[in-house]
Design a protein around this motif. Structure first.
Motif, PDB file in Angstrom:
ATOM      1  N   ALA B 130       0.831  -1.206   0.000  1.00  0.00           N
ATOM      2  CA  ALA B 130       0.000   0.000   0.000  1.00  0.00           C
ATOM      3  C   ALA B 130       0.867   1.258   0.000  1.00  0.00           C
ATOM      4  CB  ALA B 130      -0.935  -0.013   1.206  1.00  0.00           C
ATOM      5  N   GLU B 131       1.959   1.212   0.766  1.00  0.00           N
ATOM      6  CA  GLU B 131       2.891   2.354   0.796  1.00  0.00           C
ATOM      7  C   GLU B 131       3.449   2.635  -0.596  1.00  0.00           C
ATOM      8  OE1 GLU B 131       6.268   2.887   3.549  1.00  0.00           O
ATOM      9  OE2 GLU B 131       5.226   1.339   4.746  1.00  0.00           O
ATOM     10  N   ILE B 132       3.822   1.558  -1.277  1.00  0.00           N
ATOM     11  CA  ILE B 132       4.370   1.715  -2.630  1.00  0.00           C
ATOM     12  C   ILE B 132       3.282   2.241  -3.565  1.00  0.00           C
ATOM     13  CG2 ILE B 132       5.464   0.511  -4.569  1.00  0.00           C
ATOM     14  CD1 ILE B 132       6.507  -1.553  -2.486  1.00  0.00           C
ATOM     15  N   ALA B 133       2.081   1.678  -3.418  1.00  0.00           N
ATOM     16  CA  ALA B 133       0.965   2.099  -4.264  1.00  0.00           C
ATOM     17  C   ALA B 133       0.647   3.581  -4.044  1.00  0.00           C
ATOM     18  CB  ALA B 133      -0.262   1.242  -3.986  1.00  0.00           C
ATOM     19  N   ALA B 134       0.797   4.030  -2.806  1.00  0.00           N
ATOM     20  CA  ALA B 134       0.493   5.431  -2.498  1.00  0.00           C
ATOM     21  C   ALA B 134       1.391   6.381  -3.285  1.00  0.00           C
ATOM     22  CB  ALA B 134       0.634   5.676  -1.000  1.00  0.00           C
ATOM     23  N   SER B 135       2.546   5.886  -3.710  1.00  0.00           N
ATOM     24  CA  SER B 135       3.473   6.706  -4.504  1.00  0.00           C
ATOM     25  C   SER B 135       3.041   6.777  -5.966  1.00  0.00           C
ATOM     26  CB  SER B 135       4.884   6.114  -4.410  1.00  0.00           C
ATOM     27  OG  SER B 135       4.990   4.973  -5.260  1.00  0.00           O
ATOM     28  N   GLY B 136       2.015   6.009  -6.312  1.00  0.00           N
ATOM     29  CA  GLY B 136       1.507   6.067  -7.679  1.00  0.00           C
ATOM     30  C   GLY B 136       1.760   4.822  -8.500  1.00  0.00           C
ATOM     31  N   ALA B 137       2.507   3.881  -7.980  1.00  0.00           N
ATOM     32  CA  ALA B 137       2.813   2.655  -8.730  1.00  0.00           C
ATOM     33  C   ALA B 137       1.627   1.683  -8.700  1.00  0.00           C
ATOM     34  CB  ALA B 137       4.043   1.969  -8.129  1.00  0.00           C
ATOM     35  N   LEU B 138       1.605   0.775  -9.702  1.00  0.00           N
ATOM     36  CA  LEU B 138       0.673  -0.351  -9.652  1.00  0.00           C
ATOM     37  C   LEU B 138       1.424  -1.511  -9.004  1.00  0.00           C
ATOM     38  CD1 LEU B 138      -0.853  -0.249 -13.280  1.00  0.00           C
ATOM     39  CD2 LEU B 138      -1.257   1.276 -11.332  1.00  0.00           C
ATOM     40  N   VAL B 139       0.881  -2.027  -7.920  1.00  0.00           N
ATOM     41  CA  VAL B 139       1.619  -3.026  -7.141  1.00  0.00           C
ATOM     42  C   VAL B 139       0.853  -4.350  -7.151  1.00  0.00           C
ATOM     43  CG1 VAL B 139       2.730  -3.520  -4.937  1.00  0.00           C
ATOM     44  CG2 VAL B 139       2.331  -1.140  -5.639  1.00  0.00           C
ATOM     45  N   THR B 140       1.607  -5.401  -7.288  1.00  0.00           N
ATOM     46  CA  THR B 140       0.984  -6.727  -7.197  1.00  0.00           C
ATOM     47  C   THR B 140       1.681  -7.529  -6.117  1.00  0.00           C
ATOM     48  OG1 THR B 140       0.592  -8.790  -8.390  1.00  0.00           O
ATOM     49  CG2 THR B 140       2.430  -7.471  -9.125  1.00  0.00           C
ATOM     50  N   ALA B 195      -1.415 -13.937  -7.850  1.00  0.00           N
ATOM     51  CA  ALA B 195      -2.639 -14.355  -7.163  1.00  0.00           C
ATOM     52  C   ALA B 195      -3.815 -13.443  -7.479  1.00  0.00           C
ATOM     53  CB  ALA B 195      -2.395 -14.379  -5.658  1.00  0.00           C
ATOM     54  N   GLY B 196      -3.572 -12.449  -8.328  1.00  0.00           N
ATOM     55  CA  GLY B 196      -4.664 -11.518  -8.636  1.00  0.00           C
ATOM     56  C   GLY B 196      -4.924 -10.517  -7.519  1.00  0.00           C
ATOM     57  N   ILE B 197      -3.921 -10.323  -6.676  1.00  0.00           N
ATOM     58  CA  ILE B 197      -4.031  -9.335  -5.586  1.00  0.00           C
ATOM     59  C   ILE B 197      -3.227  -8.101  -5.997  1.00  0.00           C
ATOM     60  CG2 ILE B 197      -3.563  -8.868  -3.146  1.00  0.00           C
ATOM     61  CD1 ILE B 197      -3.771 -11.908  -2.675  1.00  0.00           C
ATOM     62  N   PHE B 198      -3.916  -6.988  -6.202  1.00  0.00           N
ATOM     63  CA  PHE B 198      -3.285  -5.770  -6.707  1.00  0.00           C
ATOM     64  C   PHE B 198      -3.599  -4.600  -5.791  1.00  0.00           C
ATOM     65  CE2 PHE B 198      -4.625  -8.302 -10.447  1.00  0.00           C
ATOM     66  CZ  PHE B 198      -3.372  -8.641 -10.933  1.00  0.00           C
ATOM     67  N   LEU B 199      -2.647  -3.678  -5.695  1.00  0.00           N
ATOM     68  CA  LEU B 199      -2.884  -2.437  -4.955  1.00  0.00           C
ATOM     69  C   LEU B 199      -2.477  -1.266  -5.843  1.00  0.00           C
ATOM     70  CD1 LEU B 199      -1.620  -4.739  -2.807  1.00  0.00           C
ATOM     71  CD2 LEU B 199      -2.429  -2.960  -1.207  1.00  0.00           C
ATOM     72  N   PHE B 200      -3.361  -0.293  -5.960  1.00  0.00           N
ATOM     73  CA  PHE B 200      -3.046   0.934  -6.716  1.00  0.00           C
ATOM     74  C   PHE B 200      -4.007   2.039  -6.296  1.00  0.00           C
ATOM     75  CE2 PHE B 200      -4.379  -2.486  -9.844  1.00  0.00           C
ATOM     76  CZ  PHE B 200      -5.728  -2.400  -9.596  1.00  0.00           C
ATOM     77  N   ARG B 201      -3.534   3.265  -6.471  1.00  0.00           N
ATOM     78  CA  ARG B 201      -4.422   4.390  -6.219  1.00  0.00           C
ATOM     79  C   ARG B 201      -5.516   4.401  -7.283  1.00  0.00           C
ATOM     80  NH1 ARG B 201      -0.729   9.646  -5.093  1.00  0.00           N
ATOM     81  NH2 ARG B 201      -2.433  10.470  -6.400  1.00  0.00           N
ATOM     82  N   ALA B 202      -6.685   4.883  -6.934  1.00  0.00           N
ATOM     83  CA  ALA B 202      -7.797   4.940  -7.884  1.00  0.00           C
ATOM     84  C   ALA B 202      -7.391   5.770  -9.098  1.00  0.00           C
ATOM     85  CB  ALA B 202      -9.040   5.541  -7.204  1.00  0.00           C
TER      86      ALA B 202
END
Lengths: 356, 356
Positions: B130-140, B195-202
């Motif tokens: 989530a921290e990485i995603a908050a920077s704007g990246a698409l994270v899996t 696993a199809g688990i992704f985190l990214f900002r909207a």
């Protein structure tokens, strides 16, 4: 020559759980046809004998089921044992009842839970055996063995039977053998399975019981006096439970002199367990015996007994038994079907009487 | 940093027949605990995120079940697809809805039908992601493989991720491999399960959708305009079914540049078939996973799912799956549990819709 089928329906047993229960033992199950085994057994007898001359010996718990299934049988022919006392008293009781009106009548003693595929051959064998029995001998049907079975007793044939080409003297009744012995019996051709099918005149078997089991004979005489009278049921209830619990084989047949055997190759099966069903029922092209709503996928040589409304799907298995009895389910390899009793024991130990 | 779990519950599937049906797919079954998998999935998120900030995307047929199971979730968070359009439109829809109020909010995309054994490790991995995603990246999330599985896609890790020690660049998304490749992947240590688990900002995922799937972006914009208004459902019904049916992996992740992976060793399982249940449930001393009223006699490493009131007796079998779903029964070896679909196909061909 009057024949009286005497169907022995006292058996209980657990080998067909979950289909069979205390209240519904094997003989009341439609294991081979759409009819209960006991109905098939009775229906096998005509034209040799009709339902009108058929008798059934069974326990109290099962009398209503017998009545319902064999509607054409006279009510007085249903002989209800007040207590289970093995086959000598059960057969003796039938003989005493039949002797009252027809001492020379020939009893055809038939276990209620067997199957026969070749009916003409079976009836021919019985007709021959009946002729011999009419002469006063105790006759047993000897089933030609098809495998080295260790679960049955055997009858060794003896010398020729004067006057009766189709019968033989009995050499010996032989206990259940071990496998090497069973193989030797099968190879010799002189040994036949003892299927518990006997033919004898009522007076002949009563005379042999008098000779070898005098205590039983006394009891049967006392009961016999009351046959046809109001006091019959009371006398039966008082005397029968005290009779010695002995099998007709051990108590009489193995000791009697005037015994004969009629070899019979009739497609007989004792339908001993689920694994035996392929012997007596049609299988599909993959060797599966199917009943109810089954979906076999890559299944071979299985016994799949489902319910009509509930799909039983089986994938990628061989030689497996799967039975859906509605309120209980069994899965076991064919060669473990004798271990079904362990399940019954477990249910008993857990007090789950509903499923026993 | 606001997290919004987005639970993807659009799946159907036949691998858990007879438990799973069209109306009751896998995510609604209590396969691991006494709760449906989707409930377990939602319950895994606190304290990272509460049910109040959770969204579910599902089909019309399953909306009532989701409502019933996730009572604490706001009604507006249940996003009902008018038609199934794969994961890119589904995730895009959730992103559009969330972006309306919180464009910088981080979506945690979670399949609804998986299991995780090590919850603290799972939450720690999500927090890092989530921290990485908050920077704007698409994270899996990259699941550490435990076997040379050929049924999953893999993620090859790339170089280090500047500023985030716990993440890595993505080298490549890799299709389901054959067995030799899967073995090489496992040995190398550089490949993780997707696993199809992704985190990214909207806003980040919407921007990437705009870049790689402009048609989808146009549709989402049109739907997004109506979020919170009376016309939302109508717009969704009109626009959504025409969106391109593409997975988020293929449509976006494999094409985007700013993507990262967080390796995770968390006891993950996709609970892929009955054979997978021993991974996620306690077994008895003989390795059997048992449920309901079972009587295992000499049974080993079996999965026996019975009903409470109906004894399921199993004798002398190993690695067998037996499932009593109440109105249907399945028996198959563990290694054939993928073939359950053949049964479903047979039922379909026979028009037995009641059991589908």
């Amino acid at each position: 020559l009057n024949l009286y089928p005497v169907i022995m329906a006292g058996g209980s047993g657990t080998r067909f759980w979950p289909l069979s229960r205390k209240a519904r033992p094997k003989q009341f199950l439609p294991l081979v046809s759409e009819r209960a085994l006991i109905v098939d057994t009775a229906a096998r007898m005509p034209p040799l004998a009709s339902l009108k001359s058929t008798f059934v010996v069974c326990g109290k718990a099962h009398a209503p089921a017998v009545k319902k299934l064999l509607k054409g049988m006279p009510a007085s022919h249903l002989l209800v044992e007040p207590a289970a006392r093995n086959t000598a008293p059960a057969i003796g009781l039938a003989a005493a009842v039949i002797a009252k009106h027809d001492p020379a009548g020939v009893l055809v003693v038939l276990p209620s839970d067997q199957n026969v595929l070749d009916l003409p051959a079976f009836r021919a064998a019985l007709a021959k055996a009946a002729e011999i029995a009419a002469s006063g001998a105790l006759v047993t049907l000897g089933i030609k063995p098809t495998r080295p079975e260790t679960g049955y007793g055997y009858i060794q044939v003896g010398g020729p039977l004067p006057g009766f080409a189709s019968g033989r003297r009995v050499g010996a009744f032989v206990e259940k053998p071990d496998l090497p012995k069973a193989k030797a019996y099968l190879a010799s051709g002189d040994y036949f399975w003892n299927a518990g099918i006997f033919l004898f005149r009522a007076d002949a078997i009563l005379a042999e019981i008098r000779k070898h089991m005098p205590q039983l004979a006394d009891g049967l005489d006392a009961i016999g006096e009351k046959v046809g009278s109001k006091g019959f049921t009371a006398a039966l209830g008082r005397i029968f439970p005290k009779l010695p619990s002995v099998s007709i084989d051990y108590g009489v047949m193995e000791k009697a002199q005037n015994i004969a055997v009629v070899p019979a190759d009739v497609g007989w099966s004792d339908v001993g367990s689920f694994a035996a069903l392929p012997e007596v029922r049609k299988a599909d092209a993959q060797g599966n015996v199917l009943q109810g709503f089954t979906i076999p996928v890559d299944a071979h040589n299985c016994v799949l007994l489902g319910q009509p409304g509930r799909p039983l799907a089986v994938i990628g298995v061989s030689d497996l038994v799967v039975v859906d009895a509605g309120d209980a389910i069994l899965v076991c390899p064919k060669d473990r079907s004798q271990d079904v009793r362990k399940v019954v024991e477990a249910l008993q130990a857990a007090g789950k009487v509903k499923f026993l």
